[in-house]
Write an enzyme that holds these catalytic residues in place. Structure first.
Site, PDB file in Angstrom:
ATOM      1  N   HIS A 476      84.694  76.814  45.770  1.00 59.85           N
ATOM      2  CA  HIS A 476      83.723  76.653  45.254  1.00 59.85           C
ATOM      3  C   HIS A 476      83.547  77.232  43.669  1.00 59.85           C
ATOM      4  CE1 HIS A 476      79.039  77.318  45.210  1.00 59.85           C
ATOM      5  NE2 HIS A 476      79.380  78.030  44.160  1.00 59.85           N
ATOM      6  N   GLU A 477      84.050  78.419  43.517  1.00 63.41           N
ATOM      7  CA  GLU A 477      84.193  79.017  42.208  1.00 63.41           C
ATOM      8  C   GLU A 477      85.183  78.153  41.218  1.00 63.41           C
ATOM      9  OE1 GLU A 477      82.131  81.210  41.116  1.00 63.41           O
ATOM     10  OE2 GLU A 477      81.374  81.524  43.605  1.00 63.41           O
ATOM     11  N   HIS A 480      83.192  75.558  39.670  1.00 66.90           N
ATOM     12  CA  HIS A 480      82.298  75.977  38.548  1.00 66.90           C
ATOM     13  C   HIS A 480      83.586  76.109  37.491  1.00 66.90           C
ATOM     14  CE1 HIS A 480      78.623  76.881  40.217  1.00 66.90           C
ATOM     15  NE2 HIS A 480      79.061  77.971  40.899  1.00 66.90           N
ATOM     16  N   HIS A 483      83.986  73.029  35.771  1.00 68.57           N
ATOM     17  CA  HIS A 483      82.890  72.790  34.785  1.00 68.57           C
ATOM     18  C   HIS A 483      83.036  73.545  33.261  1.00 68.57           C
ATOM     19  CE1 HIS A 483      78.263  72.214  35.136  1.00 68.57           C
ATOM     20  NE2 HIS A 483      78.920  71.145  34.277  1.00 68.57           N
TER      21      HIS A 483
END
Ligand code: ZN
Length: 691
Positions: A476-477, A480, A483
């Site tokens: 998940h991190e 990010h 991104h």
């Protein structure tokens, strides 16, 4: 003896000099907390002078002399505050906390000096009015439009009195938010459940090792400690056969911020909710939730609530069936008590073992931290052509590690820092942040991105193991992080994760899907001792249990999102009784007595530590509608790494920052907007409830 030299503060303060180290990293070794206050003062003054000069510019407003000038301003401040907040989150202490309390209201005041600057707003307003006649590129028009929206939403169009009140509110909110987060950390730091040898019953080897390491970190070498870090306390709740100790640990965990005394957060919450409501009214909205969501993809609280309500009924039905199954299990064991919140995880773990012959302790050795990092890297390689090269550079803590990121042509694309272990100097949770964001306006700037997690640190010499949930958090991190790393925009305002919060969880949650892709799992889920890949039968079982206990997980999350909307949907919060409000709000939605909100209000850092997700906790579910649907775009091609789909994903989502309105960006990727169906399938909520 040599002559003592008296250096000026400028040449003594490493924060104020140019950073010539590799990758533009701060000279961590030379930096001490006392350097921050003077550096902030200088950087704030410098930015303030730049802003005043732009506002006072004699020439008529142009995109270059106003918007671009703003985009070029404040670089020293950006640099110092990025670094400061990395430390305040991940490696804090008394000195940093004191500066954080001092600096928060100053930064709020500074932000208001920008957004409530009348001369500046007149220039932006004039440009915005004739935006389509300025001959701007689409990205430039987007920047202008975003500035205009930001100024209006900050109150730039209001009269002097309203602005004065807004500024006072913002300053107060900044102080309260800082105190809130520090109180939660203080409660977490001051608590440890110390276990004697006889208290370890039920705990598997890895949990005992983690408890030993946690005790050692707290200066109790040779003992065992359960801390309030999620990885520590949740593992204990899953395995400890000691019901009395589970109750003790659980109660301490859910009472963070509500223990009375100096670190109690209830009054802080009440004041913050009141001030936010007042702020929204001043700007022209009925409630804070209306204000907040107007600039999100959801647009209105009703739209967010519709989604949550749709999911809530199904989740509640599934959780009820799950509860009954757990209660049956207690009865079968001859237990004569009603399932309590501190029993849920324990009996769920047992039931999983019975139903699927699957035990967390059996899976855990296959999820080594280092292999999971490699798995996340390989996924990025297969989707986006990135490579990661471990580099030895000085960082702020010895647990943090760095990798240089190279693009498909072998060119430098950024630096990735991973800081994975829990410690007393780190706030709880997991997050992505940056030391430097990508942009091309002031030179071609490569990003420096940081992931912070709170996994249990192994004792010296032992391999760090993750739970399957931890591995999902890592992915998940890292989503990010990508991104930020893949960001490809010109203007800083639009870079990376600077999108609305109900869209920002798309790149992160979407990335979690690749952890479960057989090619990745088979290759990287390897036993810590034997290095054998996870046997197919075990792999199948892991994947088969994906929707197991999803009623609980969905209820635990969705209750938080609904309470958040209730709290920030108040028109006149008045003197709010926080505990009473939480209780009533949960009673209204028939919250099961056996499940407690994932984050109770007094320690709900998403809402009150800063406030990035205030009236925005629904964002995770909103983004999940997007990520479930987006992953199906890959599945529909029959290839979960389909190059054409990956190319569109990169172009319109991961590299696009805030270039487009989120709905437009999604449509550009998928050809249409999503429906809720994929999400319901993913959580096992599409069919009539079935445990
Ligand atoms: Zn996230």
């Amino acid at each position: 003896m040599s002559q003592p030299s008296v250096p000026t503060p400028e040449n003594r303060n490493p924060l104020l000099s140019t950073w010539n180290s590799r990758f533009g990293l701060p000279p961590f070794k030379a930096i001490a907390p006392e350097h921050f206050r003077p550096a902030f003062d200088r950087a704030l003054a410098a930015h303030r002078a730049e802003i005043d000069a732009i506002a006072a510019e004699a020439a008529a407003p142009s995109f270059a002399n106003t918007i671009e000038a703003l985009e070029r301003s404040g670089q020293a401040l950006e640099r110092v505050s990025n670094l400061f907040y990395v430390l305040a989150g991940a490696d804090t202490g008394d000195a940093i906390e004191e500066i954080e309390r001092d600096i928060a209201p100053l930064l709020a005041r500074h932000s208001d000096a920008l957004y409530l600057n009348a001369g500046l707003f007149r220039r932006i307003e004039a440009l915005h009015k004739r935006g389509d006649t300025l001959g701007l590129l689409p990205e430039q028009y987007r920047v202008l439009d975003r500035y205009h929206t930001r100024f209006v939403r900050a109150g730039a169009a209001l009269g002097k009195d309203a602005q004065g009140r807004l500024a006072a509110i913002n300053e107060r909110l900044a102080s309260l938010g800082t105190q809130f987060g520090q109180n939660v950390l203080a409660d977490e730091k001051s608590y440890a459940l110390m276990l004697e040898e006889g208290d370890l019953v039920g705990l598997p080897e890895f949990a005992i090792a983690a408890a030993r390491a946690a005790a050692e970190e707290r200066g109790h070498k040779g003992k065992h400690a359960i801390t309030l870090a999620r990885s520590s306390v949740e593992t204990f709740l899953q395995f400890s056969a000691r019901r009395d100790l589970r109750e003790k640990a659980f109660k301490a965990w859910i009472m963070r911020g509500e223990g009375g005394g100096k670190t109690d957060n209830r009054d802080i919450v009440a004041e913050m909710v009141r001030l936010r409501a007042e702020r929204a009214r001043l700007i022209g909205y009925e409630t804070f939730a209306d204000y907040r969501l107007d600039d999100q993809m959801a647009k209105t609280p009703a739209a967010a609530r519709n989604l949550l309500d749709d999911v809530w009924g199904r989740a509640l039905a599934k959780a009820t069936i799950e509860r009954d199954a757990l209660q049956d299990m207690i009865a079968q064991e001859g237990g004569n008590f009603a399932l309590a919140p501190w029993d849920w995880r324990y009996y769920t773990q047992k039931l999983r073992k019975v139903k699927y012959d699957l035990d967390e302790a059996e899976i855990k050795p296959y999820f080594q931290l280092d292999r999971m990092i490699e798995a996340a890297f390989e996924t990025a390689h297969r989707l986006f052509g990135l490579s990661f090269k471990s580099v030895d550079v000085p960082l702020y803590h010895s647990d943090a590690r760095a990798w240089e990121v190279l693009d498909a042509n072998g060119h430098h694309a950024g630096l990735f820092v991973g800081d994975y272990f829990a410690r007393g100097s780190k706030h709880s949770g997991a997050w992505m942040t940056s030391l430097r964001d990508q942009q091309k306006l002031s030179g071609d700037m490569a990003p420096v991105i940081v992931n912070v997690c709170n996994f249990s640190k192994p004792a010296a010499g032992e391999t760090a193991l993750l739970s399957f949930d931890d591995a999902r958090t890592l992915f998940h991190e890292f989503g990010h992080a990508l991104h930020g790393l893949l960001s490809n925009v010109t203007y800083p305002l639009l870079a990376g994760t600077s999108v609305s919060s109900d869209f920002v969880e798309l790149p992160s949650q979407l990335y979690e899907h690749w952890l479960e892709v057989p090619e990745i799992l088979k290759k990287y889920a390897r036993h810590a001792r034997t290095n054998e890949p996870m046997p197919q039968a075990l792999l199948d079982k892991v994947l088969a249990t994906r929707t197991f206990n999803q009623g609980f997980a969905t209820v635990e999350y969705t209750a938080c999102a609904l309470v958040d909307l209730d709290l920030h949907g108040l028109k006149e919060p008045g003197a709010l009784d926080v505990a009473g409000f939480e209780h009533e709000s949960l009673a209204r939605i028939h919250m099961p007595a056996e499940i407690v909100m994932r984050h109770r209000i007094p320690h709900f850092q998403h809402l009150f530590s800063g406030g990035g997700y205030a009236a925005g906790y629904y964002s995770y579910m909103w983004s999940e509608v997007l990520d479930a649907d987006a992953f199906e775009a890959f599945e529909e091609t029959g290839d979960t790494f389909d190059p054409a789909t990956a190319k569109r994903l990169r172009e319109f989502i991961y590299s696009a920052g805030n270039l487009r309105d989120p709905a437009e960006a999604y449509k550009a990727f998928r050809g249409r907007l999503p429906t809720v169906d994929a999400l319901l399938r993913k959580r096992g909520l599409a069919e009539p409830a079935n445990a």
